[in-house]
Design a protein around this motif. Structure first.
Motif, short mmCIF file in Angstrom:
data_model
loop_
_atom_site.label_atom_id
_atom_site.label_comp_id
_atom_site.label_asym_id
_atom_site.label_seq_id
_atom_site.Cartn_x
_atom_site.Cartn_y
_atom_site.Cartn_z
N ARG A 14 80.56 33.06 27.59
CA ARG A 14 79.21 33.07 27.01
C ARG A 14 78.36 31.94 27.61
O ARG A 14 77.18 32.09 27.87
CB ARG A 14 79.30 32.97 25.50
N GLU B 257 77.19 33.17 30.82
CA GLU B 257 76.17 34.20 30.63
C GLU B 257 74.82 33.54 30.35
O GLU B 257 73.78 34.00 30.79
CB GLU B 257 76.56 35.13 29.47
N ILE C 34 76.70 41.27 31.28
CA ILE C 34 75.59 40.91 32.18
C ILE C 34 75.20 42.10 33.07
O ILE C 34 74.06 42.56 33.02
CB ILE C 34 75.92 39.65 33.01
N PRO C 35 76.14 42.64 33.89
CA PRO C 35 75.73 43.84 34.64
C PRO C 35 75.34 45.00 33.72
O PRO C 35 74.47 45.80 34.09
CB PRO C 35 76.97 44.18 35.49
N GLU D 287 71.73 44.32 32.69
CA GLU D 287 70.82 44.53 33.82
C GLU D 287 70.69 46.00 34.16
O GLU D 287 69.59 46.49 34.48
CB GLU D 287 71.27 43.73 35.05
N ILE E 119 68.41 47.60 31.65
CA ILE E 119 67.01 47.21 31.89
C ILE E 119 66.46 47.94 33.12
O ILE E 119 65.32 48.40 33.14
CB ILE E 119 66.91 45.68 32.03
N GLN E 120 67.27 48.04 34.15
CA GLN E 120 66.85 48.79 35.34
C GLN E 120 66.50 50.23 34.97
O GLN E 120 65.46 50.77 35.39
CB GLN E 120 67.99 48.75 36.37
N MET F 126 63.19 50.25 33.27
CA MET F 126 62.11 50.09 34.25
C MET F 126 61.81 51.40 34.95
O MET F 126 60.65 51.76 35.18
CB MET F 126 62.51 49.05 35.29
N GLU F 127 62.88 52.09 35.33
CA GLU F 127 62.72 53.32 36.11
C GLU F 127 62.13 54.44 35.28
O GLU F 127 61.57 55.40 35.82
CB GLU F 127 64.08 53.74 36.69
N THR G 169 55.52 47.65 31.66
CA THR G 169 56.43 46.58 32.07
C THR G 169 57.34 46.20 30.90
O THR G 169 57.00 46.42 29.73
CB THR G 169 55.65 45.32 32.50
N ILE G 170 58.48 45.62 31.22
CA ILE G 170 59.35 45.04 30.19
C ILE G 170 58.55 43.92 29.51
O ILE G 170 58.54 43.83 28.27
CB ILE G 170 60.64 44.47 30.83
N THR H 131 73.46 39.55 24.95
CA THR H 131 73.03 39.38 26.33
C THR H 131 71.74 40.15 26.61
O THR H 131 70.79 39.63 27.20
CB THR H 131 74.14 39.85 27.29
N ILE I 111 68.11 38.50 27.71
CA ILE I 111 67.44 38.76 28.99
C ILE I 111 66.07 39.39 28.76
O ILE I 111 65.08 39.01 29.38
CB ILE I 111 68.30 39.65 29.90
N MET J 68 62.43 37.89 29.88
CA MET J 68 61.50 38.61 30.75
C MET J 68 60.14 38.79 30.10
O MET J 68 59.22 39.34 30.71
CB MET J 68 62.08 39.97 31.13
N VAL K 211 75.96 49.76 38.82
CA VAL K 211 74.81 48.98 39.30
C VAL K 211 75.21 47.70 40.04
O VAL K 211 74.42 47.18 40.82
CB VAL K 211 73.83 48.62 38.16
N GLU L 74 58.07 42.58 38.37
CA GLU L 74 59.09 43.48 37.82
C GLU L 74 59.45 44.58 38.81
O GLU L 74 60.61 44.96 38.95
CB GLU L 74 58.63 44.09 36.49
N GLN M 120 63.09 45.26 40.23
CA GLN M 120 63.70 46.59 40.12
C GLN M 120 64.22 47.05 41.49
O GLN M 120 65.33 47.55 41.60
CB GLN M 120 62.65 47.55 39.58
N MET N 270 67.36 45.23 42.24
CA MET N 270 68.48 45.78 41.48
C MET N 270 69.00 47.06 42.10
O MET N 270 70.21 47.28 42.18
CB MET N 270 68.02 46.09 40.05
N THR O 216 74.48 41.40 40.51
CA THR O 216 73.47 41.23 39.47
C THR O 216 72.43 40.19 39.90
O THR O 216 72.72 39.32 40.72
CB THR O 216 74.11 40.76 38.15
N ALA P 223 54.38 50.59 36.92
CA ALA P 223 53.89 50.44 35.55
C ALA P 223 52.40 50.75 35.48
O ALA P 223 51.59 49.90 35.12
CB ALA P 223 54.19 49.02 35.05
N THR Q 284 50.62 49.75 32.12
CA THR Q 284 50.37 48.31 32.00
C THR Q 284 49.26 47.90 32.97
O THR Q 284 48.35 47.14 32.62
CB THR Q 284 51.65 47.51 32.30
#
Ligand SMILES: NC(=O)c1ccc[n+]([C@@H]2O[C@H](COP(=O)([O-])OP(=O)(O)OC[C@H]3O[C@@H](n4cnc5c(N)ncnc54)[C@H](OP(=O)(O)O)[C@@H]3O)[C@@H](O)[C@H]2O)c1
Ligand SMILES: NC(=O)c1ccc[n+]([C@@H]2O[C@H](COP(=O)([O-])OP(=O)(O)OC[C@H]3O[C@@H](n4cnc5c(N)ncnc54)[C@H](OP(=O)(O)O)[C@@H]3O)[C@@H](O)[C@H]2O)c1
Ligand SMILES: NC(=O)c1ccc[n+]([C@@H]2O[C@H](COP(=O)([O-])OP(=O)(O)OC[C@H]3O[C@@H](n4cnc5c(N)ncnc54)[C@H](OP(=O)(O)O)[C@@H]3O)[C@@H](O)[C@H]2O)c1
Ligand SMILES: NC(=O)c1ccc[n+]([C@@H]2O[C@H](COP(=O)([O-])OP(=O)(O)OC[C@H]3O[C@@H](n4cnc5c(N)ncnc54)[C@H](OP(=O)(O)O)[C@@H]3O)[C@@H](O)[C@H]2O)c1
Lengths: 292, 292, 292, 292
Positions: free
Chosen positions: B192, B195, C134-135, C138, C141-142, C145-146, C151-152, C168, C172, C176, C271, D138, D142, D145, D151, D272, D275
């Protein structure tokens, strides 16, 4: 490395000691004038008298951060007597020598101009102001901690002004968990505030924004927390004003209304002299190095 | 809302005042015992004597955070005399009444058990410990600011232990820009820490890690900063030990070696009594509310 | 360092290649079984056949992350044929050999028990689950986004569940710039969410909270986004469900209501296979090292 | 509120739809020209033909973000035919009318000047550039990623340039846990990078810094990632170049060396659009509002 460079220090405070140490680490030669009460001394630095000979081959002359007064006197926290710098000293300096101070009054400005010497006022440099914003912000936050019965985390905190100090202060407060509202007058600043995830408001709306503030940090050197505005600030709100004297707060009215308002000058030298010295040392050594 | 609920308060400090205010805002009825010196009073709360009658219909009895001593006395910052709670008082309470304190000794534990009353030790609750970690961490950081000549930003700071306080402390320090190394013994804690973007190390490697520390925060209530380890800590490092007495530092040896080490107990009540009170108020009101 | 240790690898995917590389860097000996199609090979690793002799002196046997199927077959992304591990192979292993897989079915569990071998299911380890979060985060989140036109940053994002992945993900997203609300059922989790500066709500209030959500991330492996709840979710909200199959969303109803909801399994391997492999490599090498 | 204001929209893309919606919410009147294929329509907006009459009383004329081409044509994603704006249209506009576009070529510049109309090029405004830096950053992340097997967290990421996009990108990457090095040429920028807790380096040292980079984000619209520099970049490093065409990378050499380098133009509108539209809507409505 500054091997082969010679730097003369004339007076100063704890921050200057840090500068001396840093330059010696970079292998510069250091001569100290007006440090007679510094008993332990600094390994590698040589205490000398203020003489024309000692100045004849220096690459840099480092004055106290306050510069010289209007009669040429330099303050020193490490000397019993006072040290006076006059034309004879400046004319002894080689033409390539740079003179460093934090700020400068007319005496210092004129004597450098007269002798064709480059004067670097460190506190005027953007990079120094930005790095100095860190101890300044921490000092302001420390004062807020000491003077409230709440945590910064979760507090409704305001930052007025989004220049070099305002941005740093806002960033650290938010990182600590405060609910930060930041006020600025430029649309670009308001955009950056939003990008940083904070609540932005135009300074002209200040009066509508202060109603639930718990802590207000002012960085604007102009009368912004006027009586009109203060009348809308909650009585148990704390104001920390770091703007240069006289600050941006109507302190008389604040007191009358029972709002605690503190003017907080010169924080870096007070709360973190070592860090403040390192900041100056970094910039100063780069100037010496770049001058070739 | 706590409309229709009646809560009796017996003694306490500034944090209890915050609890009282919060419960009154939620529309609970509040009777105060042992608050005779609280001159202004609290709007909506009624000062009464400690009598069997006054206790007969209360939904909650709120004691000082320190609980009762072994003779049943409750401390009060707002009373000249001392207040003693005995079997007659507890037997007067309705069976559904919950008793609240911060911690509890044998006297309080036994008297509640004897009368079949639910005793809630707030400080033992995970949720309170986590929220209390915020004023604790800020208090520790404030002490570090006051006792160093450097900024937290950029400092090489260590956090020992990654429990409720350790995680909070590490997070805030990193957010302020410190270079944080955190030590723990559980692989999950080390994961953690990573992380969260910090440097993790196993506590068994502590000796190899302390060599360049500028500030060490200890949260582990066990002897971790022993003489052996301290011998490898730089002399100008500052230690802030928040673990419960006697802390985790060999203070005798630290002093001998010339390392400044400060034991910092009870930070929330000292640095942010209002926030600390609000934390307790939030949990306490939820308990009353959930009990139906 | 793992000098003198010998590790056998039987099948696997891109993540296992990363593990092999890492162990070789630590100076372990590596023999590869079922990597015939890996043309380039890995410098320092030796491809061998799956024989009793080759297994006789290994310190660790590393299986594919999916373990073995119920007939003992191991999958390999780098082999044309399939590899089958049976009693004869396990009985050849020395008693001190550790067997590693990600997860394990009855066949693998039983065969290890039968031969008295320690089986380490890496995916069950808390430390691996935390680092894998963590991955996973991410990847989620990816996907968000897609699949959105916003936006995040500034989005009203919800995270359901505050376990290893939930913490986690929430951290994140907030970093962001998203406005994060996180839901949990344990008061301690709600406290930690608040400490992290996010908005906390008890899962039982989920229905009242979803009304303005733009993105919902679910990590709870239980039916939480039921039809009842989904009826209150805005139609243009996106749901990313990472909980193990079948997820926590009523996908049938979501589709009917016109809400986009995506089940997102196995993100780390998809990913960020290299990072995912490094996580496993770190833990695995520590286990080998600590076994002496 | 923009009650009583009338705004004409001529062509545009998804972002303009967002602007239209926002202005209608603020109670402005909206007439749409060149939106014939927008079947559903936008409640509150009226589709009209491009006539002199329809333009006679508008407070603002909103053109596509790309402006007009050199023959006066406006692109529209929602019209089969093309729309042409000429002197007759501009002369019909009242003198107080403001003309909005994203960028502007000579035709648009001249026709506005000729008719004494204020032309606001939204993309030139600092505030828009700063807010647009968010979807840009972002979008760049992306892409990173999608094109790496690691990551962002823990990655060695570089950001070249510390202007409006560079600062945002560096901040978000660091918040996600990347190890960010940012390069700039101004000492003040280097100071701000350090204040934000990132590693700063002067652009002139770029060659010495790239040796272990995993992802490089370029925001500098000048040739900085030259063949000389690329020769020192690791082969498996990914380059995302967001600087305006042709970017700052020697793409030819990058390909030859086997380094993946992607030019990424126009990210906000792609990743986005909603946004991006809201950003424009916010600024545009403020301009209309402030013009009285
Ligand atoms: N107490 C200490 O230890 C300490 C340390 C460092 C600095 N300071 C002082 O703190 C102040 C801020 O320093 P800094 O480095 O942050 O300066 P800065 O970068 O110049 O920032 C000043 C800010 O004030 C705003 N401002 C100025 N006049 C204004 C007005 N009339 N109305 C509204 N906003 C106005 C500026 O906005 P625009 O950009 O729109 O003009 C800017 O946002 C200075 O007075 C400085 O001397 C004190
Ligand atoms: N000064 C104040 O104002 C204040 C305020 C709050 C708390 N405290 C005190 O601060 C301390 C920490 O509180 P907390 O709420 O964070 O407690 P906590 O959640 O229990 O955390 C304690 C930490 O210490 C570690 N630890 C315990 N014994 C250890 C040992 N022998 N070796 C290595 N690690 C060990 C634990 O690791 P494991 O998980 O591996 O056991 C855990 O990481 C307590 O003593 C508490 O009373 C003081
Ligand atoms: N898609 C992927 O790539 C991927 C990657 C990793 C993990 N996962 C999956 O994601 C899920 C979460 O993983 P994790 O490692 O975060 O697990 P975890 O640490 O066990 O967290 C699970 C969370 O769900 C909560 N929860 C469980 N049952 C609940 C219920 N009935 N009502 C309300 N809350 C409930 C738990 O709360 P309590 O603590 O109160 O029980 C906890 O907060 C698992 O299903 C895991 O298999 C998927
Ligand atoms: N791809 C997209 O979707 C997208 C979106 C927005 C912007 N952009 C493009 O991205 C680029 C950056 O935009 P921005 O808004 O961040 O611009 P900006 O604020 O002007 O920043 C440009 C940065 O590049 C530096 N720079 C310029 N020329 C340089 C040189 N020769 N050597 C070293 N540094 C140099 C500037 O440093 P100084 O301050 O020292 O000059 C500054 O740090 C522009 O080309 C813009 O058109 C692309």
């Amino acid at each position: 490395m500054l091997t082969g460079k010679k730097v003369a220090f004339v007076g100063g405070d704890a921050r200057i000691l840090e500068v001396i140490r840093h330059l010696i680490e970079l292998d510069a030669g250091a001569v100290l004038m007006g440090f007679d009460r510094l008993e332990a001394g600094i390994p590698g630095a040589e205490k000398v008298g203020l003489t024309v000979e000692a100045l004849a081959d220096v690459d840099a002359l480092v004055l106290p951060l306050a510069g010289l007064d209007e009669e040429g006197y330099a303050d020193s926290a490490y000397s019993a007597g006072r040290i006076r710098l006059q034309d004879e000293h400046f004319s002894a300096l080689p033409s390539y020598c740079q003179v460093f101070s934090g700020i400068a009054g007319p005496y210092l400005e004129q004597i450098c101009r007269r002798h064709g010497l480059r004067l670097v006022k460190l506190m005027d440099l953007d990079e120094v102001a930005i790095l100095n914003s860190i101890p300044t912000a921490e000092g302001a936050i420390q004062m807020a901690m000491e003077n409230t019965d709440i945590t910064i985390h979760g507090s409704r905190s305001m930052v007025l002004g989004f220049g070099r100090c305002g941005m740093t202060l806002a960033r650290i407060l938010a990182a600590m968990g405060a609910k930060v509202k930041a006020g600025a007058r430029k649309p670009a600043d308001l955009a950056r505030i939003r990008e940083m995830g904070l609540t932005a408001f135009p300074m002209k709306d200040l009066g509508d924004q202060v109603g639930d503030a718990e802590i207000i940090f002012n960085t604007i050197p102009a009368p912004v927390l006027t009586a009109d505005i203060l009348a809308r600030v909650p009585r148990n709100c704390l104001i920390i004003d770091i703007a240069s004297k006289p600050g941006g707060t109507d302190f008389r009215y604040a007191q009358r209304r029972g709002i605690r308002a503190l003017l907080a000058p010169s924080l870096p030298g007070i709360v973190a002299p070592k860090t403040a010295g390192q900041i100056l040392a970094g910039t100063l050594s780069r100037y010496i190095w770049e001058s070739g």
